[in-house]
Scaffold this motif. Structure first.
Motif, PDB file in Angstrom:
ATOM      1  N   UNK A   1      13.584 116.547  59.998  1.00  0.00           N
ATOM      2  CA  UNK A   1      12.534 117.047  60.877  1.00  0.00           C
ATOM      3  C   UNK A   1      11.181 116.963  60.209  1.00  0.00           C
ATOM      4  N   UNK A   2      10.187 116.611  60.994  1.00  0.00           N
ATOM      5  CA  UNK A   2       8.815 116.577  60.482  1.00  0.00           C
ATOM      6  C   UNK A   2       8.045 117.761  61.046  1.00  0.00           C
ATOM      7  N   UNK A   3       7.037 118.229  60.316  1.00  0.00           N
ATOM      8  CA  UNK A   3       6.280 119.401  60.784  1.00  0.00           C
ATOM      9  C   UNK A   3       5.682 119.154  62.168  1.00  0.00           C
ATOM     10  N   UNK A   4       5.832 120.163  62.992  1.00  0.00           N
ATOM     11  CA  UNK A   4       5.254 120.097  64.339  1.00  0.00           C
ATOM     12  C   UNK A   4       4.147 121.140  64.413  1.00  0.00           C
ATOM     13  N   UNK A   5       2.909 120.675  64.438  1.00  0.00           N
ATOM     14  CA  UNK A   5       1.783 121.609  64.380  1.00  0.00           C
ATOM     15  C   UNK A   5       1.745 122.533  65.592  1.00  0.00           C
ATOM     16  N   UNK A   6       2.205 122.016  66.726  1.00  0.00           N
ATOM     17  CA  UNK A   6       2.146 122.835  67.936  1.00  0.00           C
ATOM     18  C   UNK A   6       3.082 124.035  67.853  1.00  0.00           C
ATOM     19  N   UNK A   7       4.316 123.762  67.387  1.00  0.00           N
ATOM     20  CA  UNK A   7       5.308 124.842  67.357  1.00  0.00           C
ATOM     21  C   UNK A   7       5.313 125.583  66.026  1.00  0.00           C
ATOM     22  N   UNK A   8       4.751 124.928  65.008  1.00  0.00           N
ATOM     23  CA  UNK A   8       4.792 125.550  63.680  1.00  0.00           C
ATOM     24  C   UNK A   8       6.128 125.305  62.994  1.00  0.00           C
TER      25      UNK A   8
END
Lengths: 185, 242
Positions: free
Chosen positions: B143-150
């Motif tokens: 998984x890569x960081x998702x800025x929207x969900x944190x």
């Protein structure tokens, strides 16, 4: 098996429920009991008592999170048995962990000024929410599960020394947080 | 504050903290299998000079190892050109790697479903393309960081197989090339191989072979360790078989 299905089996009064519970959570239950209790026999009895208590309380209870429910039962049973059997020794990991926290939270406030545990729980939760997920896990594994630093290190994927340093910082952080909130002097 | 109060306070914390601590899986940084100091240093030196580094994606090669004829797109007979890499180096990256092997049956089943939804591939069919004797030792999502969900959003899946000293790693993603935290250095332009009409970039570092290709909208990265070139080619043929 999913937790909801295990709970359904308890509600249907099927003995497979206990088997499913033990397959999924016995390792965790055993770890909690072993961290608190002094001998193997007590641990085994505590595990069996956990299953029995779960059987007796589901139904009527329908726990939202089965793992937390079972862990709480195990911990409460272990503490009760520990106080009854081996409190004088005060050498379990549980006591060591509590000693650390007691030292960190020692205060000069008089008993009248002392925090009630419910208020402290709120403050603890608020402090935990300021931490990273990994630090939350380190704190809870140490002071709720009474895991050793070595066991925590395995869980979070850090070295033991790194875990110890992190725990030290977390405790200092808690102390600072409670002082800032006026809970400690 | 006395000991009993502290004990009660800790025991009374929200059950979500307990669940999180009980079920916690550490985030890991994906590591490659052949980190050698010499290779990494060489790679970094070349990379610094050429300014060409790109994570997990080799841009150039330093020569053709095998010489198996002219490659022609769409030819029936596969043509293999093995580009040679000098070495690789690790880079730190923020990623969440979750291994589903060893987890509960329910979690594994859920991960397989998500794999199938994401790649439109049947999990068992993917397994069936791996030669007999290999055991699946890891089934991971990255998984890569998702800025929207944190949180982290799954980008690719990796299946690792072992048979004694031999190892096969297959990464798949429908969102782009599978992510690696490695840099591979080379100097010359890569030459493609063609297998059943599909372009494949094949390269080798020591006894490690790598194949990158795209099939039906899914990006593949096949990696082997301890296999001969012939065994790797056979494996590649099997993966791309129509």
């Amino acid at each position: 098996m999913e937790d909801s299905k295990i709970i359904d089996l308890f509600f249907a009064r099927e003995e497979r429920a206990i088997e499913a519970l033990s397959i999924k959570y016995e390792r965790l239950v055993r770890q909690i009991a072993s961290n608190i209790l002094c001998n193997k026999q007590d641990v085994e009895e505590c595990i069996n008592d956990t299953y029995l208590a779960t059987w007796d309380t589901i139904p009527p209870n329908r726990p939202g999170q089965l793992v937390a429910y079972v862990c709480r039962i195990t911990k409460n049973l272990s503490i009760t048995r520990y106080r009854h059997n081996c409190a004088k020794k005060r050498n379990s990991m549980y006591d060591v962990a509590l000693d650390e926290l007691e030292e960190c939270l020692s205060t000069s406030k008089t008993p009248e000024q002392a925090l009630e545990h419910k208020e402290l729980t709120k403050q603890l939760e608020a402090y935990l929410r300021t931490l990273s997920e990994q630090d939350q896990v380190i704190f809870v594994r140490r002071y709720w599960f009474a895991d050793s630093n070595g066991e925590i290190a395995k869980v979070v994927g850090l070295s033991e020394s790194n875990t110890s340093v992190k725990l030290h910082r977390i405790r200092k952080g808690l102390q600072k947080y409670l002082k800032k909130e006026g809970m400690l002097e | 504050m006395n000991r009993d109060e502290i004990e009660k306070a800790v025991n009374g914390i929200d059950e979500n903290f307990i669940v999180k601590a009980a079920m916690y899986q550490p985030r890991k940084q994906r590591r490659w299998q052949i980190p050698t100091i010499v290779a990494a240093c060489l790679c970094l030196c070349i990379g610094a000079g050429m300014g060409m580094h790109r994570i997990g994606v080799p841009k150039k090669n330093i020569g053709v190892v095998s010489d198996r004829g002219e490659q022609k797109k769409g030819t029936e007979k596969p043509t293999f050109i093995v580009n040679k890499g000098d070495g690789i180096a690790k880079v730190d990256m923020d990623a969440e790697v979750i291994n589903y092997i060893g987890r509960s049956k329910e979690e594994l089943a859920r991960a397989k479903e998500e794999f199938q939804t994401s790649t439109a591939l049947d999990f068992e069919q993917v397994l069936s393309k791996v030669p007999m004797g290999y055991q699946l030792i890891e089934f991971t999502s990255l998984g890569l960081p998702n800025k929207k969900t944190g949180g982290y959003t799954v980008h690719d899946y990796t299946l690792s197989f072992e048979n004694g000293e031999k190892r096969i790693v297959l990464s798949l993603s429908s969102q782009g090339k599978p992510i690696e935290d490695v840099i591979i250095a080379s100097e010359e332009e890569q030459k493609p191989s063609y297998v059943h009409g599909h372009e494949v970039i094949v390269y080798a570092i020591g006894d490690h072979y790598y194949g990158e290709f795209q099939l039906n909208g899914v990006y593949y990265k096949l990696q082997t360790e301890g296999l001969s070139l012939e065994a790797f080619q056979e494996l590649l043929l099997g993966q791309i078989a129509q």
